[in-house]
Design a protein around this motif. Structure first.
Motif, PDB file in Angstrom:
ATOM      1  N   LEU A 109       0.827  -1.210   0.000  1.00 21.06           N
ATOM      2  CA  LEU A 109       0.000   0.000   0.000  1.00 21.06           C
ATOM      3  C   LEU A 109       0.862   1.260   0.000  1.00 21.06           C
ATOM      4  O   LEU A 109       0.494   2.269  -0.612  1.00 21.06           O
ATOM      5  N   GLN A 110       2.003   1.220   0.676  1.00 22.96           N
ATOM      6  CA  GLN A 110       2.909   2.371   0.666  1.00 22.96           C
ATOM      7  C   GLN A 110       3.543   2.549  -0.716  1.00 22.96           C
ATOM      8  O   GLN A 110       3.743   3.677  -1.168  1.00 22.96           O
ATOM      9  N   PHE A 111       3.850   1.443  -1.385  1.00 23.18           N
ATOM     10  CA  PHE A 111       4.400   1.526  -2.734  1.00 23.18           C
ATOM     11  C   PHE A 111       3.363   2.070  -3.711  1.00 23.18           C
ATOM     12  O   PHE A 111       3.699   2.766  -4.659  1.00 23.18           O
ATOM     13  N   ARG A 112       2.099   1.749  -3.464  1.00 23.22           N
ATOM     14  CA  ARG A 112       1.035   2.224  -4.353  1.00 23.22           C
ATOM     15  C   ARG A 112       0.842   3.730  -4.246  1.00 23.22           C
ATOM     16  O   ARG A 112       0.315   4.347  -5.170  1.00 23.22           O
ATOM     17  N   LYS A 113       1.238   4.340  -3.139  1.00 20.84           N
ATOM     18  CA  LYS A 113       1.164   5.796  -3.031  1.00 20.84           C
ATOM     19  C   LYS A 113       2.222   6.463  -3.911  1.00 20.84           C
ATOM     20  O   LYS A 113       2.015   7.564  -4.403  1.00 20.84           O
ATOM     21  N   ILE A 114       3.346   5.794  -4.106  1.00 19.30           N
ATOM     22  CA  ILE A 114       4.422   6.343  -4.937  1.00 19.30           C
ATOM     23  C   ILE A 114       4.131   6.083  -6.411  1.00 19.30           C
ATOM     24  O   ILE A 114       4.206   6.997  -7.233  1.00 19.30           O
ATOM     25  N   ILE A 115       3.820   4.843  -6.743  1.00 17.00           N
ATOM     26  CA  ILE A 115       3.506   4.453  -8.120  1.00 17.00           C
ATOM     27  C   ILE A 115       2.069   3.955  -8.126  1.00 17.00           C
ATOM     28  O   ILE A 115       1.734   2.984  -7.443  1.00 17.00           O
ATOM     29  N   ASN A 116       1.216   4.609  -8.897  1.00 15.08           N
ATOM     30  CA  ASN A 116      -0.213   4.287  -8.859  1.00 15.08           C
ATOM     31  C   ASN A 116      -0.535   2.928  -9.471  1.00 15.08           C
ATOM     32  O   ASN A 116      -1.487   2.275  -9.061  1.00 15.08           O
ATOM     33  N   LEU A 117       0.231   2.497 -10.446  1.00 17.01           N
ATOM     34  CA  LEU A 117      -0.083   1.254 -11.135  1.00 17.01           C
ATOM     35  C   LEU A 117       0.687   0.088 -10.528  1.00 17.01           C
ATOM     36  O   LEU A 117       1.892   0.186 -10.295  1.00 17.01           O
ATOM     37  N   ILE A 122       9.306  -2.826 -12.282  1.00 16.15           N
ATOM     38  CA  ILE A 122      10.575  -2.424 -11.675  1.00 16.15           C
ATOM     39  C   ILE A 122      11.263  -3.629 -11.028  1.00 16.15           C
ATOM     40  O   ILE A 122      12.470  -3.847 -11.209  1.00 16.15           O
ATOM     41  N   ILE A 123      10.506  -4.419 -10.279  1.00 12.67           N
ATOM     42  CA  ILE A 123      11.082  -5.603  -9.627  1.00 12.67           C
ATOM     43  C   ILE A 123      11.577  -6.597 -10.667  1.00 12.67           C
ATOM     44  O   ILE A 123      12.676  -7.150 -10.547  1.00 12.67           O
TER      45      ILE A 123
END
Length: 122
Positions: free
Chosen positions: A51-59, A66-67
């Protein structure tokens, strides 16, 4: 009249090679296991911090891309035999050893993703 048989020479060479391989694995085993366990922890915690990653990258596809690109670049640098010349600018063995340790981290991360997928699926 102390001719050795060819089979005994082959067996002796095989045992010596296996012993030297065992010694090299024994020296690095604890560090390799440490990187695998840290990678496993990161792979398991990835779902919690998604959820924290989704705040940075929306998709979600961006995060996965990236991974995937990081994992494939690491595979490219480690496993491609022709590409061993790619590591020529690393003069120090410790820098090459860093890539090998990063490979064990990658293995642990993928294992953590795999186990987390089983937890989500059940």
């Amino acid at each position: 009249m102390s001719k050795k048989l060819r089979i005994s020479q082959i067996f002796t060479n095989l045992v010596n090679t296996a012993y030297l391989k065992f010694l090299s694995i024994e020296r690095k085993l604890s560090l390799n296991l440490l990187f695998i366990f840290i990678g496993f922890l990161v792979g398991n915690l990835f779902g919690n911090f998604l959820l924290q990653f989704r705040k940075i990258i929306n998709l979600d596809i961006g995060i996965i891309l990236i991974i995937l690109l990081l994992m494939e670049f690491l595979n490219f640098t480690i496993y491609l035999k022709k590409n061993r010349k790619f590591l020529f600018f690393f003069k120090n063995f410790k820098q090459i050893n860093f890539f090998l340790n990063l490979n064990f981290f990658k293995i642990g991360t993928l294992l953590g993703f795999f186990i987390d997928a089983f937890k989500v699926g059940s």
